[in-house]
Design an enzyme around this catalytic site. Structure first.
Site, PDB file in Angstrom:
ATOM      1  N   ASP A 163       0.789  -1.185  -0.363  1.00  0.00           N
ATOM      2  CA  ASP A 163       0.073   0.060   0.377  1.00  0.00           C
ATOM      3  C   ASP A 163       0.556   1.194   0.164  1.00  0.00           C
ATOM      4  O   ASP A 163       1.271   1.321   1.327  1.00  0.00           O
ATOM      5  CB  ASP A 163      -0.915   0.146   1.042  1.00  0.00           C
ATOM      6  CG  ASP A 163      -2.014   1.410   1.209  1.00  0.00           C
ATOM      7  OD1 ASP A 163      -2.324   1.878   0.423  1.00  0.00           O
ATOM      8  OD2 ASP A 163      -2.376   1.497   2.224  1.00  0.00           O
TER       9      ASP A 163
ATOM     10  N   ASP B 187      -1.394   5.876  -6.690  1.00  0.00           N
ATOM     11  CA  ASP B 187      -1.883   5.099  -5.666  1.00  0.00           C
ATOM     12  C   ASP B 187      -2.032   3.727  -5.884  1.00  0.00           C
ATOM     13  O   ASP B 187      -2.450   3.176  -6.566  1.00  0.00           O
ATOM     14  CB  ASP B 187      -3.115   5.781  -5.133  1.00  0.00           C
ATOM     15  CG  ASP B 187      -3.564   4.481  -3.567  1.00  0.00           C
ATOM     16  OD1 ASP B 187      -2.199   5.065  -3.003  1.00  0.00           O
ATOM     17  OD2 ASP B 187      -4.849   3.886  -3.979  1.00  0.00           O
TER      18      ASP B 187
END
Length: 479
Positions: free
Chosen positions: A161, A359
Site C-alpha cells: 500500500d 496510488d
C-alpha cells in the site's frame, strides 16, 4: 516512365512514413476478444496455496525484491460472473478513495497526532478513536507480496500500500483476529522480536499511540471502520527466502478487525518516516502491477535504477502530508489534443489540499468533476462510431462492443510539467465490466480536490519512485 513511377512510389512512401506515426499516436487499438477472454480468468486461477512452496525457494538477482500478486491470485473469487465481481471491486474502490480523501481533509483541518483511548489490561474489541488514515480497508488490498517476518522467518502474505506508512502483522495472542491464509505470527517463536519503548523515535512518529509499562502501543484506523491495535515492535523482514533487513518497526496487532482478504497484514510503501522504504533508507523502489484478472506475478523492487526508456515526471511532496506521492501532472490529452482545464486543477495548495497522487490501492483514476467531465466529453467525441449503452456503477460512459473483435479509440495521455507525455494503452482506460462485451471508460469524477491515478491505469507498467532524485518513472511492458 519507370523512373517516374519509382519517384512517385518513393515520394508516397516518404509522405506515408511522415504521417502514419502522428495518426497512430492519436488512436489506440483495443483488442476486444482478448479483453473479454481475460474476464474468464478469475474463475480458474490458482490461489495462494499454489504459490506458497514455490515462493519460499525463490532467489532474486536483486538484493531487495519481493514477488507481487494480484488480489484474485491470492484470494480467488466467490463471485459467479464477471459483472458481480466488477461491481464488488467498484464498491471497494469507492471506500478506498474516500479513505484517502478523508486523510487529506484531516490534514487540512489541522487534525494531527492523538493518543489511544484508555484501554484495559487486555486488548478489547472496541473501536478506538483517532485520526482515520488510508490503508487496507476494503479497497487497498488489491496487490500482495509474500514476505518473511521474524527469525526464523514466518512466510505470510502482506498487502502492499503506497497510501500507508505503518507496517503491521496480526500477532498471537489474539484478542480479536480476522481469518488469514497463513498461521498467525507467533512472537515467542522469533528471536528477533523486540518491543519498542515509548521514548523511541519510532513510537513518537506514530499518528496514534499509547504508552503502557513503557511499551509503545499503536493503532491504525481505516475508512470503513476496520482497524488494527497492538504493540509496536521491531522485527526482521526477509525477501524471497534469502536477503533480510533487521529491526524494522512493525505493528504486532492483537486486536484487528476488517475485511483484509486473507492477508496477514500490510507493508506500508508511503513516504512517511515509518514506511518500509523510509526505514531501509531506500533511494528508490518500483513495482509492476500485473493484470488484476490473472495469476501471473511481477516484482516489487528496492534500490533499482529507473529504466532508460521510462517516461519520467517530477515527484512532488506535500509539506502537510508526507505519506502520499504526488505527481506534477499539468494536463491530459485526448487524441493528441490537450483538454481545457484550469492550471490549478492538479496543484497542491499551501494548506496541503488538492494535487494528484499515484496510488497502488485505488483501482479507478479519480479526477475533479470539472476535469473529468471535460475529459469524458472529448473521449465521447472520438467514439461516436461506437454503440453507447447504460452506465455501470461509478462509470457513466459505457459501450456495447459485443459484435466487434477490435476497435480504434482516442489515445488518452497524461502530460507532465517537464514536457513529457505518457500515452496509456487502450486496455487501461476502456475496460470490460462483464464477459459479454460491455466496456466502460475507466475514469471517475470526485467532489474532492484530491485526484488519484489508480492501478487500472498503471497495469502492465513498471512504476518507479526515484526518491533520491524526486522523479516518478513509467516504463510500459517492463513487468
Amino acid at each position: 516512365m519507370a523512373t517516374s513511377i519509382f519517384f512517385f512510389v518513393l515520394l508516397f512512401t516518404t509522405v506515408l512514413s511522415r504521417t502514419t506515426p502522428d495518426e497512430a499516436s492519436r488512436t489506440k487499438t483495443l483488442d476486444i476478444t482478448s479483453s473479454i477472454q481475460k474476464t474468464l480468468n478469475p474463475f480458474s486461477v490458482k490461489t495462494f496455496n499454489s504459490f506458497k512452496q514455490q515462493e519460499n525457494t525463490v532467489s532474486s538477482s536483486s538484493l531487495l525484491s519481493f514477488q507481487l500478486h494480484s488480489r484474485v491470485a491470492v484470494r480467488g473469487t466467490s463471485h459467479k460472473d464477471y459483472n458481480s465481481l466488477t461491481l464488488a471491486r467498484l464498491q471497494r474502490d469507492s471506500t478506498r478513495a474516500k479513505s484517502l480523501q478523508t486523510k487529506v481533509d484531516l490534514v487540512v483541518q489541522g487534525i494531527g497526532k492523538s493518543d489511544l483511548k484508555p484501554m484495559e489490561t487486555e486488548f478489547q474489541a472496541e473501536k478506538i478513536e483517532g485520526p482515520i488514515i488510508s490503508g487496507t480497508s476494503q479497497g487497498s488490498g488489491e496487490y500482495f507480496s509474500r514476505i518473511g517476518v521474524g527469525h526464523p522467518p514466518s512466510q505470510v502474505y502482506m498487502v502492499l500500500d503506497t497510501g500507508s506508512d505503518v507496517n503491521w502483522i496480526q500477532c498471537a495472542p489474539c484478542a480479536d483476529c480476522y481469518q488469514q491464509a497463513d498461521p498467525i505470527f507467533q512472537p515467542a517463536a522469533s528471536s528477533s522480536f523486540s518491543p519498542l519503548n515509548c521514548n523511541t523515535q519510532q513510537c513518537k512518529s506514530l499518528d496514534v499511540s499509547e504508552c503502557r509499562n513503557n511499551t509503545c502501543l499503536y493503532e491504525v484506523s481505516y475508512g470503513d471502520g476496520s482497524y488494527t491495535v497492538g504493540d509496536f515492535v521491531t522485527e526482521s523482514i526477509t525477501f524471497g527466502g534469502s536477503s533480510s533487513v533487521e529491526k524494522v518497526a512493525i505493528g504486532c496487532g492483537h486486536n484487528n478487525e476488517g475485511l483484509f482478504v486473507g492477508a496477514a497484514g500490510l507493508l506500508g510503501l508511503g513516504g512517511g518516516t515509518l514506511s518500509f522504504p523510509s526505514q531501509i533508507n531506500a533511494t528508490s523502489f518500483s513495482y509492476c502491477l500485473v493484470d488484476r484478472d490473472s495469476d501471473s506475478t511481477s516484482t516489487l523492487e528496492f534500490n533499482g535504477k529507473t529504466s532508460p526508456d521510462a517516461v519520467t515526471a517530477p515527484l512532488v511532496r506535500n509539506s502537510k502530508l508526507d505519506t502520499f506521492y504526488y505527481l506534477d501532472l499539468t494536463g491530459i490529452s485526448v487524441a493528441g489534443n490537450a483538454i481545457s482545464v484550469s492550471p490549478l486543477a492538479f496543484k497542491v495548495n499551501d494548506n496541503g489540499d488538492g494535487g494528484v497522487i499515484v496510488d497502488s490501492g485505488t483501482a479507478v483514476t479519480r479526477l475533479q468533476t470539472d476535469v473529468y467531465n471535460t475529459l469524458r466529453d472529448e473521449f465521447v467525441k472520438g467514439t461516436r462510431h461506437l454503440t453507447s449503452t447504460n452506465g455501470v456503477a461509478l462509470f457513466d460512459t459505457c459501450y456495447n462492443l459485443k459484435s466487434m473483435k477490435s476497435v480504434e479509440v482516442p489515445t488518452v495521455s497524461f502530460r507532465f510539467s517537464n514536457g513529457k507525455e505518457l500515452p496509456l494503452p487502450a486496455k487501461n482506460y476502456l475496460i470490460p465490466v462483464d464477459s459479454s462485451g460491455i466496456f466502460c471508460f475507466a475514469f471517475a469524477p470526485t467532489s474532492s480536490s484530491l485526484s488519484i491515478i489508480g492501478n487500472v491505469q498503471q497495469q502492465g507498467t513498471r512504476v518507479s519512485f526515484d526518491l533520491a532524485n524526486s522523479l516518478i518513472g513509467f516504463s510500459p511492458n517492463k513487468c
